[in-house]
Enzyme design. Structure first.
Site, mmCIF file in Angstrom:
data_model
loop_
_atom_site.group_PDB
_atom_site.id
_atom_site.type_symbol
_atom_site.label_atom_id
_atom_site.label_comp_id
_atom_site.label_asym_id
_atom_site.label_seq_id
_atom_site.Cartn_x
_atom_site.Cartn_y
_atom_site.Cartn_z
ATOM 1 N N VAL A 196 172.145 62.881 19.010
ATOM 2 C CA VAL A 196 172.098 63.898 17.955
ATOM 3 C C VAL A 196 170.663 64.055 17.482
ATOM 4 O O VAL A 196 169.960 63.063 17.249
ATOM 5 C CB VAL A 196 173.003 63.515 16.763
ATOM 6 C CG1 VAL A 196 172.989 64.622 15.706
ATOM 7 C CG2 VAL A 196 174.430 63.258 17.240
ATOM 8 N N LEU A 252 168.403 61.747 15.447
ATOM 9 C CA LEU A 252 169.160 61.219 14.310
ATOM 10 C C LEU A 252 170.049 60.049 14.706
ATOM 11 O O LEU A 252 170.355 59.186 13.882
ATOM 12 C CB LEU A 252 170.026 62.326 13.691
ATOM 13 C CG LEU A 252 169.274 63.488 13.032
ATOM 14 C CD1 LEU A 252 170.256 64.575 12.598
ATOM 15 C CD2 LEU A 252 168.474 62.998 11.829
ATOM 16 N N ASP A 281 187.562 56.777 13.671
ATOM 17 C CA ASP A 281 186.314 55.992 13.685
ATOM 18 C C ASP A 281 185.608 56.103 12.338
ATOM 19 O O ASP A 281 184.434 56.452 12.271
ATOM 20 C CB ASP A 281 185.400 56.469 14.815
ATOM 21 C CG ASP A 281 184.280 55.470 15.132
ATOM 22 O OD1 ASP A 281 184.422 54.284 14.766
ATOM 23 O OD2 ASP A 281 183.273 55.881 15.733
ATOM 24 N N GLY A 297 174.528 57.263 20.906
ATOM 25 C CA GLY A 297 175.649 56.365 21.148
ATOM 26 C C GLY A 297 176.255 56.644 22.508
ATOM 27 O O GLY A 297 175.707 57.408 23.318
ATOM 28 N N GLY A 298 177.417 56.015 22.749
ATOM 29 C CA GLY A 298 178.069 56.176 24.037
ATOM 30 C C GLY A 298 178.538 57.588 24.314
ATOM 31 O O GLY A 298 178.788 57.953 25.462
ATOM 32 N N PHE A 299 178.659 58.397 23.246
ATOM 33 C CA PHE A 299 179.197 59.737 23.425
ATOM 34 C C PHE A 299 178.118 60.812 23.375
ATOM 35 O O PHE A 299 178.424 61.988 23.522
ATOM 36 C CB PHE A 299 180.268 60.026 22.360
ATOM 37 C CG PHE A 299 181.538 59.262 22.594
ATOM 38 C CD1 PHE A 299 182.557 59.806 23.347
ATOM 39 C CD2 PHE A 299 181.708 57.986 22.080
ATOM 40 C CE1 PHE A 299 183.726 59.108 23.582
ATOM 41 C CE2 PHE A 299 182.873 57.277 22.307
ATOM 42 C CZ PHE A 299 183.883 57.844 23.052
#
Length: 268
Positions: A22, A14, A141, A17-19
């Protein structure tokens, strides 16, 4: 050993990203549609925090738990399960179907949405943020890709607390979020407070939804001088943008007052 992912069948990706990454998934025991977020622990960006239970946990888990304390809220994504491992952690979220993140939803509709739909979305986002504030959570964010929208019911859910922090009255010296939403006070002075920074983000979000783009330097100047306008947008919406995107944070609209603006109340 119990491994949380053994209880789910992973599907398509889905987002990444940097974190973390998903995936859409199904819970094996009942076929429930969920979203699985897998995050590697990286000392360069991973923040931890003591949860009231007394354990030091990744801050994203703590903030998501805090945002759901005192009963789930329809505008905030619900954390169904989680597991903290030595080198990564996994979070299992509800994934209402059929839904898209707002960024993809807008791309499918010419990169923007109608003023009426923007009002429906904004009302829910603000309600979610107000609940977060009550529960001492600073999301930090706000952007279309962090909002899920049910394409049938238009129910909106705030997701992804990975850039967030615990809400406090004092200022913040570091910014963790998307550059387009950066509050000008941080650019000029290197510090910002949660309430006015959130209001600025809401102004950028609203502008993005109804115009299909982000406001850059000259557009922000025109908004500041109250001369920016679009024929298809109501004067009430333009007035709200003028009040949300005030450069001086002390003169910016207060978060708790936004839903009382005439743009929201005129048809009630």
């Amino acid at each position: 050993m119990y491994y949380i992912l053994s209880h789910y069948q992973l599907g398509r990706e889905l987002g990444v990203g940097g974190f973390g990454v998903v995936y859409q998934a199904k819970r094996l025991e009942d076929n429930l549609s969920v979203a699985v977020k897998y995050v590697n622990k990286n000392a360069d960006h991973l923040k931890t925090y003591y949860h009231p239970e007394g354990r030091r946990l990744p801050l994203e888990i703590v903030l998501t738990l805090m945002a759901n304390e005192g009963g789930s809220n329809p505008e905030i994504i619900q954390l169904l399960d989680w597991k903290d491992y030595s080198d990564h952690f996994v979070m299992i979220f509800e994934y209402p179907a059929p839904c898209q993140d707002l960024e993809d939803y807008m791309k499918d509709r010419g990169d923007k949405i109608s003023e009426g739909l923007a009002k429906i979305v904004m009302r829910q986002v603000i309600q979610a943020i107000l609940v977060c504030c009550q529960r001492k959570v600073f999301h930090r964010d706000l952007k279309p890709s962090n909002l899920l929208i049910n394409i049938r019911t238009l129910q909106v859910k705030l997701i992804d607390f990975g850039c967030g922090d615990v809400l406090r009255d004092s200022y913040y010296r570091t910014y963790c979020g998307t550059i387009f939403y950066l509050p000008p006070e941080f650019l000029y002075h290197g510090v910002y407070h949660a309430n006015p920074a959130t209001v600025w983000s809401l102004g950028i979000l609203l502008f993005r939804m109804v115009s299909g783009r982000y406001p850059f330097f000259f557009t922000l100047l025109w908004i500041r001088w109250k001369i920016w306008h679009k024929r298809h947008l109501s004067k009430e919406l333009l007035q709200l943008l003028h009040e949300l995107l005030v450069v001086n944070p002390e003169k910016r609209m207060n978060l708790k007052d936004i839903l009382s603006h005439s743009w929201f109340t005129e048809s009630e």
